[in-house]
Motif scaffolding. Structure first.
Motif, PDB file in Angstrom:
ATOM      1  N   PRO A 141       0.807  -1.221   0.000  1.00  0.00           N
ATOM      2  CA  PRO A 141       0.000   0.000   0.000  1.00  0.00           C
ATOM      3  C   PRO A 141       0.842   1.273   0.000  1.00  0.00           C
ATOM      4  CG  PRO A 141      -0.224  -1.169   2.081  1.00  0.00           C
ATOM      5  CD  PRO A 141       0.456  -2.096   1.129  1.00  0.00           C
ATOM      6  N   LEU A 142       2.017   1.234   0.652  1.00  0.00           N
ATOM      7  CA  LEU A 142       2.886   2.405   0.623  1.00  0.00           C
ATOM      8  C   LEU A 142       3.412   2.647  -0.787  1.00  0.00           C
ATOM      9  CD1 LEU A 142       4.365   4.737   1.917  1.00  0.00           C
ATOM     10  CD2 LEU A 142       6.158   3.142   2.641  1.00  0.00           C
ATOM     11  N   ASN A 143       3.775   1.574  -1.484  1.00  0.00           N
ATOM     12  CA  ASN A 143       4.225   1.716  -2.877  1.00  0.00           C
ATOM     13  C   ASN A 143       3.140   2.336  -3.749  1.00  0.00           C
ATOM     14  OD1 ASN A 143       6.854   0.747  -2.657  1.00  0.00           O
ATOM     15  ND2 ASN A 143       6.246  -1.387  -2.966  1.00  0.00           N
ATOM     16  N   LEU A 144       1.888   1.938  -3.520  1.00  0.00           N
ATOM     17  CA  LEU A 144       0.781   2.516  -4.278  1.00  0.00           C
ATOM     18  C   LEU A 144       0.612   3.998  -3.951  1.00  0.00           C
ATOM     19  CD1 LEU A 144      -1.867  -0.360  -4.016  1.00  0.00           C
ATOM     20  CD2 LEU A 144      -0.429   0.206  -5.984  1.00  0.00           C
ATOM     21  N   CYS A 145       0.784   4.353  -2.673  1.00  0.00           N
ATOM     22  CA  CYS A 145       0.701   5.760  -2.272  1.00  0.00           C
ATOM     23  C   CYS A 145       1.801   6.584  -2.943  1.00  0.00           C
ATOM     24  CB  CYS A 145       0.816   5.891  -0.762  1.00  0.00           C
ATOM     25  SG  CYS A 145      -0.659   5.366   0.140  1.00  0.00           S
ATOM     26  N   ILE A 146       2.996   5.997  -3.033  1.00  0.00           N
ATOM     27  CA  ILE A 146       4.105   6.708  -3.682  1.00  0.00           C
ATOM     28  C   ILE A 146       3.806   6.927  -5.157  1.00  0.00           C
ATOM     29  CG2 ILE A 146       6.551   6.598  -4.296  1.00  0.00           C
ATOM     30  CD1 ILE A 146       6.958   4.952  -1.694  1.00  0.00           C
ATOM     31  N   ARG A 147       3.251   5.908  -5.802  1.00  0.00           N
ATOM     32  CA  ARG A 147       2.867   6.071  -7.211  1.00  0.00           C
ATOM     33  C   ARG A 147       1.817   7.157  -7.370  1.00  0.00           C
ATOM     34  NH1 ARG A 147       0.580   0.881  -9.507  1.00  0.00           N
ATOM     35  NH2 ARG A 147       0.042   2.323 -11.188  1.00  0.00           N
ATOM     36  N   LEU A 148       0.867   7.197  -6.457  1.00  0.00           N
ATOM     37  CA  LEU A 148      -0.164   8.233  -6.497  1.00  0.00           C
ATOM     38  C   LEU A 148       0.473   9.606  -6.277  1.00  0.00           C
ATOM     39  CD1 LEU A 148      -3.122   9.010  -6.714  1.00  0.00           C
ATOM     40  CD2 LEU A 148      -3.411   8.429  -4.291  1.00  0.00           C
ATOM     41  N   CYS A 149       1.438   9.686  -5.350  1.00  0.00           N
ATOM     42  CA  CYS A 149       2.156  10.931  -5.104  1.00  0.00           C
ATOM     43  C   CYS A 149       2.902  11.388  -6.357  1.00  0.00           C
ATOM     44  CB  CYS A 149       3.134  10.740  -3.941  1.00  0.00           C
ATOM     45  SG  CYS A 149       4.104  12.205  -3.540  1.00  0.00           S
ATOM     46  N   GLU A 150       3.580  10.470  -7.028  1.00  0.00           N
ATOM     47  CA  GLU A 150       4.306  10.811  -8.259  1.00  0.00           C
ATOM     48  C   GLU A 150       3.360  11.372  -9.313  1.00  0.00           C
ATOM     49  OE1 GLU A 150       8.019   7.679  -8.490  1.00  0.00           O
ATOM     50  OE2 GLU A 150       6.008   6.886  -8.788  1.00  0.00           O
ATOM     51  N   ASN A 151       2.195  10.752  -9.441  1.00  0.00           N
ATOM     52  CA  ASN A 151       1.209  11.231 -10.415  1.00  0.00           C
ATOM     53  C   ASN A 151       0.676  12.614 -10.042  1.00  0.00           C
ATOM     54  OD1 ASN A 151       0.136   9.156 -12.661  1.00  0.00           O
ATOM     55  ND2 ASN A 151       0.882   8.001 -10.913  1.00  0.00           N
ATOM     56  N   LEU A 152       0.486  12.843  -8.750  1.00  0.00           N
ATOM     57  CA  LEU A 152       0.018  14.148  -8.295  1.00  0.00           C
ATOM     58  C   LEU A 152       1.057  15.230  -8.591  1.00  0.00           C
ATOM     59  CD1 LEU A 152      -1.630  13.219  -4.884  1.00  0.00           C
ATOM     60  CD2 LEU A 152      -2.786  14.386  -6.771  1.00  0.00           C
ATOM     61  N   ILE A 153       2.324  14.933  -8.293  1.00  0.00           N
ATOM     62  CA  ILE A 153       3.385  15.912  -8.561  1.00  0.00           C
ATOM     63  C   ILE A 153       3.442  16.232 -10.046  1.00  0.00           C
ATOM     64  CG2 ILE A 153       5.886  16.265  -8.568  1.00  0.00           C
ATOM     65  CD1 ILE A 153       5.988  14.638  -5.957  1.00  0.00           C
ATOM     66  N   GLU A 154       3.392  15.202 -10.871  1.00  0.00           N
ATOM     67  CA  GLU A 154       3.417  15.411 -12.320  1.00  0.00           C
ATOM     68  C   GLU A 154       2.254  16.295 -12.766  1.00  0.00           C
ATOM     69  OE1 GLU A 154       2.266  12.602 -16.002  1.00  0.00           O
ATOM     70  OE2 GLU A 154       4.010  11.893 -14.874  1.00  0.00           O
ATOM     71  N   GLN A 155       1.071  16.031 -12.213  1.00  0.00           N
ATOM     72  CA  GLN A 155      -0.097  16.822 -12.588  1.00  0.00           C
ATOM     73  C   GLN A 155       0.030  18.255 -12.087  1.00  0.00           C
ATOM     74  OE1 GLN A 155      -2.712  15.303 -14.503  1.00  0.00           O
ATOM     75  NE2 GLN A 155      -3.052  17.486 -14.836  1.00  0.00           N
ATOM     76  N   ILE A 156       0.586  18.431 -10.901  1.00  0.00           N
ATOM     77  CA  ILE A 156       0.754  19.771 -10.333  1.00  0.00           C
ATOM     78  C   ILE A 156       1.698  20.614 -11.188  1.00  0.00           C
ATOM     79  CG2 ILE A 156       1.823  21.021  -8.411  1.00  0.00           C
ATOM     80  CD1 ILE A 156       0.609  18.837  -6.553  1.00  0.00           C
ATOM     81  N   VAL A 157       2.865  20.067 -11.525  1.00  0.00           N
ATOM     82  CA  VAL A 157       3.844  20.870 -12.253  1.00  0.00           C
ATOM     83  C   VAL A 157       3.411  21.138 -13.687  1.00  0.00           C
ATOM     84  CG1 VAL A 157       5.739  20.050 -10.801  1.00  0.00           C
ATOM     85  CG2 VAL A 157       5.271  18.879 -12.961  1.00  0.00           C
ATOM     86  N   ARG A 158       2.463  20.359 -14.184  1.00  0.00           N
ATOM     87  CA  ARG A 158       1.944  20.590 -15.529  1.00  0.00           C
ATOM     88  C   ARG A 158       0.626  21.371 -15.530  1.00  0.00           C
ATOM     89  NH1 ARG A 158       3.062  14.691 -18.472  1.00  0.00           N
ATOM     90  NH2 ARG A 158       5.346  14.866 -18.442  1.00  0.00           N
ATOM     91  N   ASN A 159       0.139  21.648 -14.326  1.00  0.00           N
ATOM     92  CA  ASN A 159      -1.137  22.345 -14.206  1.00  0.00           C
ATOM     93  C   ASN A 159      -1.043  23.712 -14.890  1.00  0.00           C
ATOM     94  OD1 ASN A 159      -3.557  23.495 -13.437  1.00  0.00           O
ATOM     95  ND2 ASN A 159      -3.333  23.037 -11.268  1.00  0.00           N
ATOM     96  N   GLU A 160      -2.015  24.010 -15.720  1.00  0.00           N
ATOM     97  CA  GLU A 160      -1.989  25.268 -16.473  1.00  0.00           C
ATOM     98  C   GLU A 160      -2.036  26.495 -15.572  1.00  0.00           C
ATOM     99  OE1 GLU A 160      -5.355  25.098 -19.005  1.00  0.00           O
ATOM    100  OE2 GLU A 160      -6.833  25.119 -17.393  1.00  0.00           O
ATOM    101  N   LYS A 161      -2.497  26.328 -14.331  1.00  0.00           N
ATOM    102  CA  LYS A 161      -2.572  27.452 -13.417  1.00  0.00           C
ATOM    103  C   LYS A 161      -1.375  27.512 -12.483  1.00  0.00           C
ATOM    104  CE  LYS A 161      -7.600  27.837 -13.435  1.00  0.00           C
ATOM    105  NZ  LYS A 161      -8.837  27.816 -12.603  1.00  0.00           N
ATOM    106  N   PHE A 162      -0.412  26.612 -12.672  1.00  0.00           N
ATOM    107  CA  PHE A 162       0.754  26.580 -11.792  1.00  0.00           C
ATOM    108  C   PHE A 162       1.587  27.837 -11.969  1.00  0.00           C
ATOM    109  CE2 PHE A 162       3.601  24.433  -9.022  1.00  0.00           C
ATOM    110  CZ  PHE A 162       4.872  24.883  -9.358  1.00  0.00           C
ATOM    111  N   GLU A 163       1.868  28.535 -10.885  1.00  0.00           N
ATOM    112  CA  GLU A 163       2.632  29.772 -10.934  1.00  0.00           C
ATOM    113  C   GLU A 163       4.024  29.528 -10.365  1.00  0.00           C
ATOM    114  OE1 GLU A 163       0.490  32.754  -8.900  1.00  0.00           O
ATOM    115  OE2 GLU A 163      -1.259  32.662 -10.239  1.00  0.00           O
ATOM    116  N   THR A 164       5.008  29.399 -11.218  1.00  0.00           N
ATOM    117  CA  THR A 164       6.368  29.202 -10.750  1.00  0.00           C
ATOM    118  C   THR A 164       6.939  30.508 -10.229  1.00  0.00           C
ATOM    119  OG1 THR A 164       8.574  28.459 -11.356  1.00  0.00           O
ATOM    120  CG2 THR A 164       7.319  29.559 -13.064  1.00  0.00           C
ATOM    121  N   LYS A 165       7.851  30.422  -9.297  1.00  0.00           N
ATOM    122  CA  LYS A 165       8.457  31.622  -8.716  1.00  0.00           C
ATOM    123  C   LYS A 165       9.642  32.103  -9.538  1.00  0.00           C
ATOM    124  CE  LYS A 165       9.204  29.525  -4.825  1.00  0.00           C
ATOM    125  NZ  LYS A 165       8.550  28.253  -5.108  1.00  0.00           N
ATOM    126  N   ARG A 166      10.078  31.327 -10.515  1.00  0.00           N
ATOM    127  CA  ARG A 166      11.255  31.719 -11.284  1.00  0.00           C
ATOM    128  C   ARG A 166      10.850  32.360 -12.590  1.00  0.00           C
ATOM    129  NH1 ARG A 166      12.490  27.148  -8.647  1.00  0.00           N
ATOM    130  NH2 ARG A 166      11.731  25.747 -10.210  1.00  0.00           N
TER     131      ARG A 166
END
Length: 258
Positions: free
Chosen positions: A233-258
């Motif tokens: 179950p922890l491995n599945l949570c990590i996979r879900l976390c990886e997918n969330l991070i990928e979706q976050i950084v590609r989110n069209e509303k993501f505002e980078t500080k750089r």
């Protein structure tokens, strides 16, 4: 004026070292051993210096995804005060998104061990959260909810259940007198950090989500304990976390500080 400020505490810890510039942070509400499992999968590198007051220098890591720097905090177990302090200090890094990874107890007979869960509503029943919100129920923010919905649309083959959560402050005083009133308010899962996690991030205008699995069940006067192999179950949570991070950084509303 508050006597103790997170800015002064963080600057006092880092000394001559640099305060990192993070877009996303991952908080691991697991043991040291399981923290390293998360860090390895996410490709984290240890900073090797003290940054936060409630996190050892060997438990702060950094990685990068598509040009966005990600912080990873390990062994964040300890309940509401620790969680709130870390989130207040994390804000100094400029972080706008936080993902928590942990485990919770089911108090609903229909939610089984090892199920993946995302609490999207939290009942405010603990003392600490009331310093951060006047709400009786906190809902996951709309921006993060949109990120989760996009994952569902992608059919990532990681089935998770959306649940209502609450926080338990007295681990060894849990009985039906404590839990039944929570059930009547719709609560399905409990642990030490859920409501403070969402209350503190909301107060600080940080998008957040806690993901985890069911470690044990408390229902009908019986404790179906957590002494099980939780590697999968922890491995599945990590996979879900990886997918969330990928979706976050590609989110069209993501505002980078750089």
């Amino acid at each position: 004026m508050r006597y103790v400020s997170p800015e002064k505490v963080v600057h006092g810890h880092v000394k001559q070292n640099k305060i990192p510039d993070w877009d996303v942070a991952v908080m691991c509400f697991h043991s040291i051993e399981k923290t390293y499992q998360v860090v390895e999968k996410l490709g984290g590198v240890c900073l090797n210096y003290r940054l936060f007051s409630k996190c050892d220098d060997k438990m702060v890591f950094e990685t990068e995804v598509e040009g966005h720097r990600i912080g990873i905090l390990g062994w964040c177990t300890g309940g509401g005060p620790l969680v709130a302090s870390l989130i207040e200090e994390l804000k100094i890094t400029g972080v706008k998104w936080i993902i928590g990874i942990g485990a919770a107890a089911s108090i609903n007979k229909n939610i089984k061990k090892n199920e993946l869960i995302i609490p999207d509503k939290l009942v405010v029943n603990d003392g600490l959260s009331k310093w951060y919100t006047q709400k009786e129920v906190i809902s996951i923010d709309r921006t993060m909810n949109s990120v989760i919905n996009k994952l569902i649309c992608k059919n990532i083959d990681l089935p998770f259940r959306r649940v209502v959560g609450a926080t338990i402050e007295a681990l060894y005083r849990q009985d039906e007198c404590m839990l039944e009133p929570l059930r009547k308010r719709g609560v399905e899962v409990v642990n030490w950090e859920l409501t403070p996690f969402y209350a503190t991030t909301e107060y600080n205008n940080i998008h957040s989500v806690w993901i985890g699995h069911i470690s044990d069940i408390e229902y009908g006067g019986i404790w179906d304990d957590w002494f099980i192999d939780r590697t999968e179950p922890l491995n599945l949570c990590i996979r879900l976390c990886e997918n969330l991070i990928e979706q976050i950084v590609r989110n069209e509303k993501f505002e980078t500080k750089r």
